[in-house]
Design a protein around this motif. Structure first.
Motif, PDB file in Angstrom:
ATOM      1  N   VAL A   1      -3.597   3.887   0.804  1.00  0.00           N
ATOM      2  CA  VAL A   1      -4.282   5.137   1.106  1.00  0.00           C
ATOM      3  C   VAL A   1      -4.885   5.075   2.500  1.00  0.00           C
ATOM      4  CG1 VAL A   1      -4.801   5.690  -1.295  1.00  0.00           C
ATOM      5  CG2 VAL A   1      -6.416   4.343   0.007  1.00  0.00           C
ATOM      6  N   ALA A   2      -5.079   6.242   3.089  1.00  0.00           N
ATOM      7  CA  ALA A   2      -5.713   6.336   4.398  1.00  0.00           C
ATOM      8  C   ALA A   2      -7.177   5.912   4.290  1.00  0.00           C
ATOM      9  CB  ALA A   2      -5.616   7.767   4.914  1.00  0.00           C
ATOM     10  N   LEU A   3      -7.736   5.415   5.388  1.00  0.00           N
ATOM     11  CA  LEU A   3      -9.119   4.958   5.386  1.00  0.00           C
ATOM     12  C   LEU A   3     -10.096   6.055   4.996  1.00  0.00           C
ATOM     13  CD1 LEU A   3      -9.214   2.705   8.575  1.00  0.00           C
ATOM     14  CD2 LEU A   3      -9.259   1.990   6.187  1.00  0.00           C
ATOM     15  N   ASP A   4      -9.791   7.303   5.333  1.00  0.00           N
ATOM     16  CA  ASP A   4     -10.708   8.402   5.035  1.00  0.00           C
ATOM     17  C   ASP A   4     -10.394   9.101   3.704  1.00  0.00           C
ATOM     18  OD1 ASP A   4      -8.359   9.563   5.904  1.00  0.00           O
ATOM     19  OD2 ASP A   4      -9.328  11.006   7.238  1.00  0.00           O
ATOM     20  N   SER A   5      -9.459   8.568   2.937  1.00  0.00           N
ATOM     21  CA  SER A   5      -9.110   9.147   1.640  1.00  0.00           C
ATOM     22  C   SER A   5     -10.256   8.951   0.653  1.00  0.00           C
ATOM     23  CB  SER A   5      -7.838   8.498   1.101  1.00  0.00           C
ATOM     24  OG  SER A   5      -7.535   9.006  -0.180  1.00  0.00           O
ATOM     25  N   GLU A   6     -10.499   9.960  -0.196  1.00  0.00           N
ATOM     26  CA  GLU A   6     -11.582   9.887  -1.166  1.00  0.00           C
ATOM     27  C   GLU A   6     -11.167   9.230  -2.478  1.00  0.00           C
ATOM     28  OE1 GLU A   6     -13.585  13.582  -1.721  1.00  0.00           O
ATOM     29  OE2 GLU A   6     -13.836  13.888   0.426  1.00  0.00           O
ATOM     30  N   GLY A   7      -9.917   8.910  -2.670  1.00  0.00           N
ATOM     31  CA  GLY A   7      -9.470   8.308  -3.914  1.00  0.00           C
ATOM     32  C   GLY A   7      -8.303   7.376  -3.690  1.00  0.00           C
ATOM     33  N   GLY A   8      -7.778   6.857  -4.788  1.00  0.00           N
ATOM     34  CA  GLY A   8      -6.581   6.039  -4.725  1.00  0.00           C
ATOM     35  C   GLY A   8      -6.816   4.552  -4.602  1.00  0.00           C
ATOM     36  N   ARG A   9      -8.053   4.114  -4.800  1.00  0.00           N
ATOM     37  CA  ARG A   9      -8.362   2.695  -4.626  1.00  0.00           C
ATOM     38  C   ARG A   9      -8.714   1.973  -5.929  1.00  0.00           C
ATOM     39  NH1 ARG A   9     -10.541   5.450  -0.436  1.00  0.00           N
ATOM     40  NH2 ARG A   9      -9.734   4.912   1.615  1.00  0.00           N
ATOM     41  N   GLY A  10      -8.473   2.598  -7.047  1.00  0.00           N
ATOM     42  CA  GLY A  10      -8.868   2.021  -8.328  1.00  0.00           C
ATOM     43  C   GLY A  10      -8.249   0.674  -8.608  1.00  0.00           C
ATOM     44  N   MET A  11      -6.964   0.523  -8.355  1.00  0.00           N
ATOM     45  CA  MET A  11      -6.310  -0.752  -8.639  1.00  0.00           C
ATOM     46  C   MET A  11      -6.728  -1.819  -7.631  1.00  0.00           C
ATOM     47  SD  MET A  11      -5.063   0.227 -11.366  1.00  0.00           S
ATOM     48  CE  MET A  11      -4.411  -1.325 -11.898  1.00  0.00           C
ATOM     49  N   GLN A  12      -7.024  -1.420  -6.397  1.00  0.00           N
ATOM     50  CA  GLN A  12      -7.559  -2.370  -5.418  1.00  0.00           C
ATOM     51  C   GLN A  12      -8.917  -2.884  -5.884  1.00  0.00           C
ATOM     52  OE1 GLN A  12      -7.520   0.038  -1.884  1.00  0.00           O
ATOM     53  NE2 GLN A  12      -5.437  -0.560  -1.341  1.00  0.00           N
ATOM     54  N   LEU A  13      -9.721  -1.981  -6.436  1.00  0.00           N
ATOM     55  CA  LEU A  13     -11.023  -2.373  -6.975  1.00  0.00           C
ATOM     56  C   LEU A  13     -10.848  -3.364  -8.118  1.00  0.00           C
ATOM     57  CD1 LEU A  13     -14.109  -1.864  -6.902  1.00  0.00           C
ATOM     58  CD2 LEU A  13     -13.711  -0.067  -8.587  1.00  0.00           C
ATOM     59  N   MET A  14      -9.896  -3.092  -9.010  1.00  0.00           N
ATOM     60  CA  MET A  14      -9.633  -4.020 -10.119  1.00  0.00           C
ATOM     61  C   MET A  14      -9.192  -5.382  -9.584  1.00  0.00           C
ATOM     62  SD  MET A  14     -10.125  -3.014 -13.220  1.00  0.00           S
ATOM     63  CE  MET A  14     -10.636  -1.479 -13.948  1.00  0.00           C
ATOM     64  N   GLU A  15      -8.302  -5.389  -8.600  1.00  0.00           N
ATOM     65  CA  GLU A  15      -7.829  -6.660  -8.046  1.00  0.00           C
ATOM     66  C   GLU A  15      -8.973  -7.477  -7.454  1.00  0.00           C
ATOM     67  OE1 GLU A  15      -4.596  -6.010  -5.317  1.00  0.00           O
ATOM     68  OE2 GLU A  15      -3.159  -5.871  -6.956  1.00  0.00           O
ATOM     69  N   MET A  16      -9.900  -6.786  -6.777  1.00  0.00           N
ATOM     70  CA  MET A  16     -11.021  -7.459  -6.137  1.00  0.00           C
ATOM     71  C   MET A  16     -12.080  -7.928  -7.129  1.00  0.00           C
ATOM     72  SD  MET A  16     -12.344  -5.721  -2.575  1.00  0.00           S
ATOM     73  CE  MET A  16     -13.669  -4.962  -3.413  1.00  0.00           C
ATOM     74  N   CYS A  17     -12.398  -7.081  -8.092  1.00  0.00           N
ATOM     75  CA  CYS A  17     -13.554  -7.325  -8.960  1.00  0.00           C
ATOM     76  C   CYS A  17     -13.204  -7.830 -10.358  1.00  0.00           C
ATOM     77  CB  CYS A  17     -14.373  -6.043  -9.082  1.00  0.00           C
ATOM     78  SG  CYS A  17     -15.019  -5.466  -7.502  1.00  0.00           S
ATOM     79  N   ALA A  18     -11.936  -7.763 -10.716  1.00  0.00           N
ATOM     80  CA  ALA A  18     -11.496  -8.245 -12.029  1.00  0.00           C
ATOM     81  C   ALA A  18     -10.109  -8.866 -11.905  1.00  0.00           C
ATOM     82  CB  ALA A  18     -11.492  -7.097 -13.042  1.00  0.00           C
ATOM     83  N   PRO A  19     -10.009  -9.936 -11.100  1.00  0.00           N
ATOM     84  CA  PRO A  19      -8.697 -10.556 -10.940  1.00  0.00           C
ATOM     85  C   PRO A  19      -8.145 -10.984 -12.293  1.00  0.00           C
ATOM     86  CG  PRO A  19     -10.435 -11.951 -10.020  1.00  0.00           C
ATOM     87  CD  PRO A  19     -11.075 -10.676 -10.458  1.00  0.00           C
ATOM     88  N   GLY A  20      -6.869 -10.766 -12.481  1.00  0.00           N
ATOM     89  CA  GLY A  20      -6.253 -11.073 -13.766  1.00  0.00           C
ATOM     90  C   GLY A  20      -6.266  -9.895 -14.725  1.00  0.00           C
ATOM     91  N   TYR A  21      -6.701  -8.725 -14.238  1.00  0.00           N
ATOM     92  CA  TYR A  21      -6.679  -7.534 -15.096  1.00  0.00           C
ATOM     93  C   TYR A  21      -5.258  -7.314 -15.604  1.00  0.00           C
ATOM     94  CZ  TYR A  21      -4.416  -4.800 -11.439  1.00  0.00           C
ATOM     95  OH  TYR A  21      -3.526  -4.332 -10.517  1.00  0.00           O
ATOM     96  N   GLN A  22      -5.139  -6.592 -16.700  1.00  0.00           N
ATOM     97  CA  GLN A  22      -3.822  -6.344 -17.300  1.00  0.00           C
ATOM     98  C   GLN A  22      -3.648  -4.852 -17.544  1.00  0.00           C
ATOM     99  OE1 GLN A  22      -4.234  -8.551 -20.913  1.00  0.00           O
ATOM    100  NE2 GLN A  22      -4.211 -10.529 -19.894  1.00  0.00           N
TER     101      GLN A  22
END
Length: 92
Positions: free
Chosen positions: A54-75
């Protein structure tokens, strides 16, 4: 430390539930804390979440990045009636 973990759990549950409501195909979703302390959010949509660029100024689309960062090993699990995102917050 414990307060940080509680806040992280709240953030991740909020993200997963928002996606279930916004992108789920039905009227139902569930949130379950499993006996091993993993958290699972289920919805009726068979469409699996995907990592997006996603573009830096996008308001959404980062949910899976958040999971990767904060809950590694998510399924992401396909179920007979939809899908579930299961995660264990980092530091748990």
């Amino acid at each position: 430390m414990e307060q940080d973990l509680v806040e992280l759990c709240g953030l991740l549950v909020s993200e997963a539930v928002t996606n279930a409501v916004r992108h789920g195909a039905g009227k139902e979703f569930t949130v379950v804390v499993l006996p091993d302390l993993w958290i699972e959010v289920w919805d009726e949509s068979p469409v699996l979440p995907r990592l997006r660029v996603v573009a830096l100024d996008s308001e959404g689309g980062r949910g899976m990045q958040l999971m990767e960062m904060c809950a590694p090993g998510y399924q992401v699990l396909e179920t007979a009636a939809g899908k579930a995102v299961r995660f264990l917050p980092k530091g748990w």
